[in-house]
Design an enzyme around this catalytic site. Structure first.
Site, PDB file in Angstrom:
ATOM      1  N   LYS A  39      -5.828  21.174 -43.433  1.00  0.00           N
ATOM      2  CA  LYS A  39      -4.463  21.555 -42.799  1.00  0.00           C
ATOM      3  C   LYS A  39      -4.405  22.064 -41.887  1.00  0.00           C
ATOM      4  CE  LYS A  39      -0.977  20.339 -46.967  1.00  0.00           C
ATOM      5  NZ  LYS A  39      -0.613  18.875 -46.515  1.00  0.00           N
ATOM      6  N   ASP A 258       1.224  18.273 -40.634  1.00  0.00           N
ATOM      7  CA  ASP A 258       0.358  19.256 -39.956  1.00  0.00           C
ATOM      8  C   ASP A 258       0.833  19.338 -38.407  1.00  0.00           C
ATOM      9  OD1 ASP A 258      -0.873  19.657 -42.050  1.00  0.00           O
ATOM     10  OD2 ASP A 258      -2.923  18.067 -41.760  1.00  0.00           O
TER      11      ASP A 258
END
Length: 321
Positions: A39, A258
């Site tokens: 992430k 993300d």
């Protein structure tokens, strides 16, 4: 102007199949790809592609994957001077994506589990240079807590992407300026904050979940709600629905969250109000799901400008400005 992203890097091993296997079932004929993931790394690349200087604080192993990661960060313009190398293996994730674009992910955390509060403390100076600290939670909860407190002490805007939701004391969570859960994570946060029973909380509409978290933590909540868009609620305010942008096709949803968090952080850093920043972030999320793979889908500011126009993209300073 600089954003510091704290959290995970890992390698994504992706399998594309018509449907996921049932328990005990083996499915052959899947396509396979391998790519950079995690992430925080994805978010740092997303910020860099929007033209905002960005640093990354994560941990990698003593393996080939780490070498490849550093080459990628250099190519993308991500400052990796705070990336910690530890003996062991870099995080690896296996992603199964079905024909509808939905995905299922399993992680082997590797050395990310060793990224300690002391490692965060060893890079205190990089927090001082950041206007915004964006933290994701693939690292141990005590290290998440240390990053939050360092960001607050440095006077930076602290954004927490609670994926997965870390078990943190409420006084630590109250140091966060913006929190970006999806609806499942919002429910987990509310349960952790001691709000009612699980069944009653689960029955709440997403806007009410956002409002309760904003009130409890006195922060801004951007609750993402998939294809519906998101709900923005500032402390003391009313939740506002920000509709999603419609992608031309849903190919792969893996990196959408993300890209959304990266764009939100970039817009807020450039002075946008939360609702305005969330509209821009929804654009980034919509473009991301149109491409197969995470990094190929994360848009640049030029991609967003071409698709959505100059006015929508004005919340982020243009590259080289």
């Amino acid at each position: 102007m600089r954003i510091l992203v704290v959290g995970g890097y890992g390698v994504g091993l992706s399998f594309f199949t018509e449907r996921p296997p049932a328990d005990g079932e083996t499915i052959s004929g899947a396509r396979f790809s391998q790519e950079h993931g995690g992430k925080a790394s994805n978010q740092a690349v997303g910020v860099a592609r929007l033209g905002i200087p960005v640093s990354l604080l994560t941990a990698v192993g003593s393996d080939w994957y780490a070498h490849a990661a550093r080459e990628m960060w250099a190519a993308e313009g991500v400052d990796a001077s705070a990336v910690v190398t530890k003996e062991g293996v870099t995080m690896v994730g296996a992603i199964i994506t079905d024909a509808t674009g939905e995905n299922r992910i399993i992680l082997a955390n590797g050395v990310l589990d060793q990224l300690s509060p002391a490692d965060i403390g060893a890079h205190a100076a990089i927090f001082e240079s950041a206007d915004t600290v964006l933290i994701s939670c693939e690292i141990p909860a005590p290290s998440v807590a240390r990053a939050i407190t360092f960001g607050r002490a440095a006077g930076a805007r602290v954004i927490l992407n609670p994926a997965p939701v870390p078990r943190l004391p409420e006084h630590v969570l109250r140091q966060v300026d913006v929190i970006t859960p999806n609806e499942t994570e919002a429910l987990a946060l509310l349960q952790m904050l001691g709000n009612d029973d699980a069944a009653a909380l689960a029955a709440l509409p997403p806007q009410e979940k956002a409002a309760r978290i904003a009130q409890a933590l006195e922060c801004t909540v951007v609750l993402t709600h998939g294809a519906e868009g998101c709900y923005v609620c500032e402390s003391g305010g009313q939740p506002q629905k920000i509709p999603a942008e419609t992608p031309r096709a849903v190919v792969d949803t893996t990196g959408a969250g993300d890209a959304t968090n990266a764009a939100l952080a970039a817009a807020l850093t450039c002075g946008a109000r939360p609702a305005e920043a969330a509209r821009f972030a929804n654009c980034a999320g919509a473009l991301t799901v149109e491409a197969e793979g995470v990094l190929p889908g994360i848009p640049s500011i030029d991609d967003l400008h071409t698709r959505f126009g100059a006015e929508r993209c004005a919340v982020v300073l243009p590259r080289n400005s």
